[in-house]
Scaffold this motif. Structure first.
Motif, PDB file in Angstrom:
ATOM      1  N   UNK A 273       8.262   7.892  -2.538  1.00 43.70           N
ATOM      2  CA  UNK A 273       6.867   8.078  -2.142  1.00 43.70           C
ATOM      3  C   UNK A 273       6.649   7.834  -0.673  1.00 43.70           C
ATOM      4  N   UNK A 274       5.494   7.256  -0.334  1.00 43.58           N
ATOM      5  CA  UNK A 274       5.162   7.039   1.064  1.00 43.58           C
ATOM      6  C   UNK A 274       4.134   5.923   1.186  1.00 43.58           C
ATOM      7  N   UNK A 275       4.063   5.376   2.405  1.00 44.16           N
ATOM      8  CA  UNK A 275       2.926   4.536   2.766  1.00 44.16           C
ATOM      9  C   UNK A 275       2.221   5.207   3.944  1.00 44.16           C
ATOM     10  N   UNK A 276       1.419   4.494   4.650  1.00 51.20           N
ATOM     11  CA  UNK A 276       0.664   5.131   5.733  1.00 51.20           C
ATOM     12  C   UNK A 276       1.557   5.545   6.899  1.00 51.20           C
ATOM     13  N   UNK A 277       2.776   4.975   6.960  1.00 56.27           N
ATOM     14  CA  UNK A 277       3.608   5.182   8.154  1.00 56.27           C
ATOM     15  C   UNK A 277       4.887   5.960   7.893  1.00 56.27           C
ATOM     16  N   UNK A 278       5.459   5.788   6.721  1.00 53.18           N
ATOM     17  CA  UNK A 278       6.742   6.426   6.434  1.00 53.18           C
ATOM     18  C   UNK A 278       6.714   7.076   5.063  1.00 53.18           C
ATOM     19  N   UNK A 279       7.656   7.992   4.866  1.00 47.62           N
ATOM     20  CA  UNK A 279       7.865   8.609   3.556  1.00 47.62           C
ATOM     21  C   UNK A 279       9.360   8.570   3.265  1.00 47.62           C
ATOM     22  N   UNK A 280       9.704   8.546   1.985  1.00 49.32           N
ATOM     23  CA  UNK A 280      11.114   8.507   1.633  1.00 49.32           C
ATOM     24  C   UNK A 280      11.334   9.177   0.290  1.00 49.32           C
TER      25      UNK A 280
ATOM     26  N   UNK B  85      11.017  -1.558   1.687  1.00 55.58           N
ATOM     27  CA  UNK B  85      10.807  -0.169   2.100  1.00 55.58           C
ATOM     28  C   UNK B  85       9.315   0.162   2.085  1.00 55.58           C
ATOM     29  N   UNK B  86       8.630  -0.279   1.039  1.00 60.02           N
ATOM     30  CA  UNK B  86       7.207   0.037   0.907  1.00 60.02           C
ATOM     31  C   UNK B  86       6.376  -0.534   2.051  1.00 60.02           C
ATOM     32  N   UNK B  87       6.880  -1.580   2.683  1.00 61.11           N
ATOM     33  CA  UNK B  87       6.137  -2.204   3.780  1.00 61.11           C
ATOM     34  C   UNK B  87       6.671  -1.787   5.146  1.00 61.11           C
ATOM     35  N   UNK B  88       7.717  -0.971   5.172  1.00 62.54           N
ATOM     36  CA  UNK B  88       8.319  -0.593   6.454  1.00 62.54           C
ATOM     37  C   UNK B  88       7.433   0.391   7.209  1.00 62.54           C
ATOM     38  N   UNK B  89       7.515   0.341   8.522  1.00 62.54           N
ATOM     39  CA  UNK B  89       6.753   1.281   9.340  1.00 62.54           C
ATOM     40  C   UNK B  89       7.645   2.023  10.337  1.00 62.54           C
TER      41      UNK B  89
ATOM     42  N   UNK C 232       0.855  -1.193   0.000  1.00 65.11           N
ATOM     43  CA  UNK C 232       0.000   0.000   0.000  1.00 65.11           C
ATOM     44  C   UNK C 232       0.882   1.231   0.000  1.00 65.11           C
ATOM     45  N   UNK C 233       1.133   1.791  -1.165  1.00 66.32           N
ATOM     46  CA  UNK C 233       2.066   2.887  -1.259  1.00 66.32           C
ATOM     47  C   UNK C 233       1.709   3.802  -2.411  1.00 66.32           C
ATOM     48  N   UNK C 234       2.201   5.023  -2.349  1.00 64.17           N
ATOM     49  CA  UNK C 234       1.881   6.037  -3.350  1.00 64.17           C
ATOM     50  C   UNK C 234       3.125   6.844  -3.642  1.00 64.17           C
ATOM     51  N   UNK C 235       3.318   7.179  -4.908  1.00 67.28           N
ATOM     52  CA  UNK C 235       4.487   7.984  -5.258  1.00 67.28           C
ATOM     53  C   UNK C 235       4.759   7.901  -6.735  1.00 67.28           C
ATOM     54  N   UNK C 236       6.020   7.927  -7.096  1.00 70.30           N
ATOM     55  CA  UNK C 236       6.384   7.838  -8.502  1.00 70.30           C
ATOM     56  C   UNK C 236       7.031   6.493  -8.789  1.00 70.30           C
ATOM     57  N   UNK C 237       6.621   5.940  -9.914  1.00 69.16           N
ATOM     58  CA  UNK C 237       7.167   4.684 -10.392  1.00 69.16           C
ATOM     59  C   UNK C 237       7.998   4.958 -11.638  1.00 69.16           C
TER      60      UNK C 237
ATOM     61  N   UNK D  62      14.083   1.294  11.627  1.00 69.69           N
ATOM     62  CA  UNK D  62      14.803   0.029  11.680  1.00 69.69           C
ATOM     63  C   UNK D  62      14.449  -0.869  10.502  1.00 69.69           C
ATOM     64  N   UNK D  63      13.163  -0.987  10.223  1.00 68.33           N
ATOM     65  CA  UNK D  63      12.723  -1.798   9.080  1.00 68.33           C
ATOM     66  C   UNK D  63      13.182  -1.174   7.765  1.00 68.33           C
ATOM     67  N   UNK D  64      13.135   0.145   7.723  1.00 69.75           N
ATOM     68  CA  UNK D  64      13.569   0.879   6.527  1.00 69.75           C
ATOM     69  C   UNK D  64      15.036   0.582   6.238  1.00 69.75           C
ATOM     70  N   UNK D  65      15.874   0.709   7.242  1.00 65.30           N
ATOM     71  CA  UNK D  65      17.304   0.425   7.070  1.00 65.30           C
ATOM     72  C   UNK D  65      17.536  -1.031   6.698  1.00 65.30           C
ATOM     73  N   UNK D  66      16.826  -1.926   7.367  1.00 65.61           N
ATOM     74  CA  UNK D  66      17.026  -3.348   7.101  1.00 65.61           C
ATOM     75  C   UNK D  66      16.671  -3.688   5.656  1.00 65.61           C
ATOM     76  N   UNK D  67      15.630  -3.083   5.159  1.00 65.52           N
ATOM     77  CA  UNK D  67      15.234  -3.354   3.773  1.00 65.52           C
ATOM     78  C   UNK D  67      16.303  -2.897   2.798  1.00 65.52           C
TER      79      UNK D  67
END
Lengths: 178, 867
Positions: free
Chosen positions: B364-371, B459-463, B349-354, B466-471
């Protein structure tokens, strides 16, 4: 006196008709007489309908038929049909008594209208034909104007038809000279 | 008759088969079936139901009035398949061109003019790397499943277009139609992006400079650590753990293991191992390769700094939440590199540019993070001079033994010509790029298989961070600074990717390929540049050197296209000390055209002019007056902006041209890298530092003849030259020399057709402003996407807005071709399609003007149409 084979046939008493099918006028000094054919009376009476109207009717009918054939075959990707149309006209022109002033406009109109009709149909159906014409012009390396795209496309058709006509004329002229 | 027959034959042949680069115009322009059928794709999209054979369940695709897509599916498989279908529906021509570029198949479409590009790409090995990446991707993995589903979606659209005959005009005109899509092609496009962001020729440039200017002067003027004031986002302190090992043949691109293929031959006499300055042979090879690369289309290799991204949190942001802004600077083309979309499925579940051709959201971003991300600019390509011998053909010496080069054979199809054979030779380091004078191979991190898509899916599933870095731990190339913000109010940056390290030798020069100077490993992930919740509540990356001088690893030199920090300085100057910032604050910064360097140098220039012996001319006085009243803003109506920009170029030339001329610097080999007219970043930094007094002026101000000059003298001279230049070019009074008369932006069409681009149009900004305009006075590189995501401190849904200069449809006849440019140009943002958890007003495509496609599984109907 007219060609005996034409006795009783439509237009057989047309003034100046030749066995070669030329539309009026004095016989060409270079036209050979064929065995069995009589020479053309230079000023014979005309008893049929006015020559110009009949010829235009035929002309128009041929052109319309050509437009339809070219337009329909274009839908199937038969892009060379304008050339064939010009070739056919060139081959048949002498028999039909058509001269260059009739055949050239005929093939040009036939080709341009034949390819123009599908484009017009696109526009009528709501497709962005004008914008697409601009794209076609730009992709062809031409100034990006819709009219240029359309004109360039129709020119390709007209060029084919003109060359086909030239070839047809040349074939007939070559065969008659043998 | 002979003439008529001959002309007829030639005409028909040319119209049927084409001639050279001229396509078969007969079929191409056929009014019923040629390029004209692309008009169907130019119609405004309408709501409809479409059959898509590869789907498992129905999928909903909605479009805003501007064409922004939202895809909702019940499985991840279907959401990626639908994305492939939608990408192909609107960008098939772009996708096909990009994969041809990476696969070395451009000449097949465009003729012999593109043969050098194909040869370069096949040597470099994007295709070999993509094939290896796919071979190493488990089919059952999320990335494997996404790639397979995506390819199926593309092929479903190709099948529909083939049934309808409504090909994009570029295909119909060329009479070359797209082959089926495979996962390898998505990975090839990933490789093309990697090359454009990550492949540099810096060691070759240094070889040219060292050969002409000499070692001492080269390293003084192109130092490892830049001379001017920088703004690293990771100022330390730094860790220094051991390197992460990297196999010596990791980037070889060989079809099989290089080690296993080596012949165990008796070692010949060991060549000398002492490192020396580039030899004549190395210089010849470097110059030859630079010249070849410089003739490739611009943008193919990395030359420009790219992108801004920053984040703020805590008291810096209204409501004490977190906020992120990103604007990647890339070639601004029509169609754009980006396709904006939201993807929703139970596990995604994410939105941004592909990127058309690749599944997933890159920024882009999901409900919890943006990058967002910016290019790190580190040196990722090392060049090795292989030791060869005339008595040992197809061999090279490495680690004590002679080894056989591996060979890969290609045949390049050329439109209008005979196929061209190409043999690519591979060593343990990588592909041999030239054998002129010296056999030179490149060891490029972009050729190391990289699980970028898997990282992005993570990244798209990270919240959380820590998850962001791990991905991102599995992201190897291109090295990128990933900027982060989350709903809990945290911000950070992690520079993910491979930073190659050598134990011996200077990696900024071509290195001996005998083994001692090989890549020893890469910086361990835990020690790569990164920051989390900085105490100042702001973090920014604008391609500046991410770390300070005390960083214990090698990241590159000042010549590796690290930005000169002017943008970063301006961004930090704006952000630091502010509180309660809103989206409007970030938008104002993204639109800033304040030239940070002008603020440093113009006062020095004015002082030099006031103290200069001898009177100024009337135009010079007028120009000086303009500068004195100027606010450093590069606006289109500013004449002072023109005076400043022209002065700086003449200042660089006045300072360094005498040395370039005396040393015979071979600028013709690579004008973009070696010519002073391209304002090399290192020299700009040097001149800034010398002029501002940060460091003592260099001997560069002294002429090669020994005649002494001071900075004020050189500035006075350059100022006079600049005024004369502008008077000649623009005429009239200095007050009329507005920046808009000199500076434009132009967005070219990817087709190359000049009439299908946008502009040129007078534009604000320059290469150093936050609203960057790069690539010269007619700029085609700049903010290709602008995005601002705000997480309110109350824990509510994020608000997201973005815009890019282009349109979602590549068909120039479509109302979605360039409809977004006006909003971008005027600094307006559009709501981004919301994620599943987003609230109303987030552009989900359900408002007025929304268009809906229902994609259903099943075979294509006999007369399928999207019209």
């Amino acid at each position: 006196m007219a060609d005996l084979r034409r006795l009783g046939k439509k237009g057989s008493y047309r003034l100046g008709s030749l066995a070669g099918g030329r539309l009026g006028g004095a016989p060409s000094p270079r036209s050979p007489r064929r065995l069995g054919q009589l020479g053309r009376a230079p000023h014979g009476p005309t008893l049929g309908p006015p020559r110009a109207q009949v010829q235009f009717g035929w002309w128009l009918a041929v052109v319309v038929a050509g437009v339809v054939v070219i337009a329909v075959t274009a839908e199937f990707g038969l892009w060379f049909v304008p050339f064939l149309a010009g070739l056919v006209i060139g081959l048949a022109a002498p028999r039909a008594g058509w001269r260059l002033r009739h055949t050239v406009p005929a093939v040009l109109v036939m080709a341009a209208a034949g390819w123009g009709a599908p484009l017009l149909w696109q526009a009528v159906r709501g497709a962005p034909a004008g914008a697409t014409a601009r794209v076609v012009a730009a992709l062809a390396g031409l100034p990006p104007h819709a009219m240029i795209g359309v004109v360039f496309t129709l020119l390709i058709a007209a060029l084919q038809a003109g060359v086909g006509l030239w070839l047809g004329h040349a074939v007939i002229g070559g065969s008659r000279s043998r | 008759m002979v003439a008529a027959a001959a002309v007829s034959a030639v005409l028909l042949w040319v119209l049927a088969a084409g001639f050279g680069p001229i396509p078969p115009l007969g079929a191409a322009l056929d009014a019923g079936s040629g390029a004209w059928t692309s008009a169907a794709g130019g119609r405004p999209a309408t709501s409809q139901t479409l059959r898509v054979p590869g789907l498992q369940h129905p999928v909903s695709v909605s479009y805003t009035a501007q064409g922004i897509a939202s895809i909702r599916a019940v499985t991840d498989h279907d959401v990626f398949l639908a994305l492939g279908y939608v990408h192909a529906s609107f960008r098939l021509g772009e996708m096909d061109e990009e994969r041809r570029l990476g696969e070395g198949r451009l000449a097949q479409l465009a003729g012999p003019s593109d043969l050098p590009v194909d040869e370069f790409e096949l040597r470099l090995g994007l295709l070999r790397t993509a094939q290896r990446e796919w071979a190493e991707t488990p089919r059952s993995s999320p990335a494997g499943q996404a790639l397979l589903a995506y390819a199926q979606g593309v092929n479903d659209d190709i099948a529909r277009v083939r049934a309808d005959g409504d090909w994009p005009a570029a295909f119909s005109l060329a009479r070359v139609y797209p082959a089926p899509w495979t996962p390898v092609e998505s990975l090839v496009i990933q490789g093309v992006l990697t090359e454009e962001l990550d492949f540099t020729t810096t060691p070759l440039v240094y070889a040219m400079l060292e050969k002409s200017l000499g070692l001492a002067r080269t390293m003084a003027w192109f130092p490892v650590i830049p001379a001017n004031t920088q703004s690293p986002y990771d100022p330390g302190p730094y860790q220094h753990p051991a390197l992460t090992p990297l196999a010596p043949d990791a980037a070889s691109t060989a079809p099989g293991p290089v080690g296993a293929g080596l012949s165990a031959e008796a070692a010949g006499p060991a060549p000398g191992t002492a490192r020396s300055a580039p030899s004549a042979a190395v210089a010849t090879a470097a110059g030859t390769l630079l010249a070849q690369i410089s003739r490739l289309p611009s943008g193919l290799v990395h030359r420009e700094p790219d992108s801004n991204a920053w984040a703020a949190n805590g008291p810096a942001v209204a409501g004490n939440g977190a906020m992120l802004a990103g604007d990647p600077h890339l070639p601004q083309t029509l169609p754009s590199i980006w396709y904006e979309a939201a993807l929703s499925a139970p596990g995604f579940d994410t939105s941004g540019v592909t990127v058309p051709g690749v599944p997933g959201v890159l920024i882009g971003h999901n409900a919890h993070i943006a990058w967002s991300l910016t290019d790190t600019q580190n040196q990722a390509a090392l060049f090795y001079a292989e030791q060869t011998s005339a008595s040992r053909p197809d061999q090279y010496y490495w680690r004590g033994a002679w080894r056989r080069t591996q060979k890969v054979h290609y045949t390049i199809d050329v439109r209008g010509g005979a196929p061209v054979p190409l043999t690519v030779y591979l060593t343990v380091h990588g592909p041999i790029m030239t054998q002129a004078g010296q056999t030179m191979a490149v060891d490029w991190m972009g050729n190391v298989p990289s699980a970028d898509l898997g990282a992005l899916l993570g990244v798209a599933e990270a919240s959380n961070f820590g998850q962001f870095k791990a991905a991102l731990a599995s992201w190897h190339a291109p090295t990128q600074n990933f900027v982060y913000a989350d709903a809990r109010g945290h911000i950070g940056v992690i520079s993910a990717g491979y930073y190659p390290q050598v134990a011996h030798g200077d990696p900024w020069l071509p290195l001996p390929g005998t083994g001692a100077d090989d890549i020893d490993g890469v910086i361990p992930y835990s020690a790569e540049p990164q920051v989390y919740d900085p105490p100042g509540h702001v973090v920014a990356t604008a391609n500046q050197r991410p770390v300070g001088p005390s960083y214990p690893y090698y990241v590159g030199t000042s010549a590796d296209f690290f930005d000169n920090s002017f943008r970063a300085n301006e961004i930090y100057s704006y952000l630091r000390g502010r509180s309660g910032m809103t989206s409007a604050s970030f938008a104002a910064l993204q639109g800033s055209v304040t030239d940070n360097l002008a603020g440093v140098i113009v006062p020095k220039l004015l002082a030099a002019l006031r103290q200069a012996p001898g009177p100024l001319t009337a135009p010079e006085r007028a120009a000086m007056s303009l500068l004195a009243r100027w606010n450093d803003a590069m606006t289109t109506g500013s004449a002072a902006a023109s005076v400043w920009w022209t002065f700086w170029g003449d200042y660089i030339s006045a300072a360094f041209q005498p040395w370039w001329t005396a040393a015979h610097v071979p600028v013709g080999k690579d004008p973009a890298a070696l010519s002073l007219s391209s304002w090399p970043t290192s020299l700009t930094e040097d001149l800034t530092a010398w002029t501002s007094g940060k460091v003592p002026p260099s001997a560069a101000f002294t002429l090669p003849s020994g005649a002494h000059r001071s900075a004020p003298q050189v500035m006075r001279s350059a100022f006079g030259t600049a005024v004369a230049h502008l008077a000649l070019q623009l005429g009239g009074a200095p007050g009329s020399w507005t920046w808009g008369r000199l500076h434009t932006r132009y967005f070219p069409s990817l087709t190359g057709a000049s009439g299908l681009g946008y502009g040129p149009r007078a534009s604000r900004g320059d290469a150093w402003t936050v609203d960057a305009a790069e690539g010269g006075l007619e700029s085609s590189i700049g903010p290709s996407w602008r995005m601002i995501i705000r997480f309110p401190g109350s824990g509510g849904s994020p608000t997201a807005e973005g815009v890019y200069p282009g349109g979602q449809n590549e068909n120039p006849a479509s109302p979605w071709y360039a409809n977004l440019i006006t909003d971008w140009w005027d600094g307006r943002y559009l709501p981004m399609p919301g994620t599943a958890g987003a609230g109303p007003g987030t552009g989900t495509g359900t408002g007025a003007g929304a268009i809906h496609w229902t994609l259903r599984p099943g075979a294509l109907p006999l007369a399928a149409s999207r019209g």
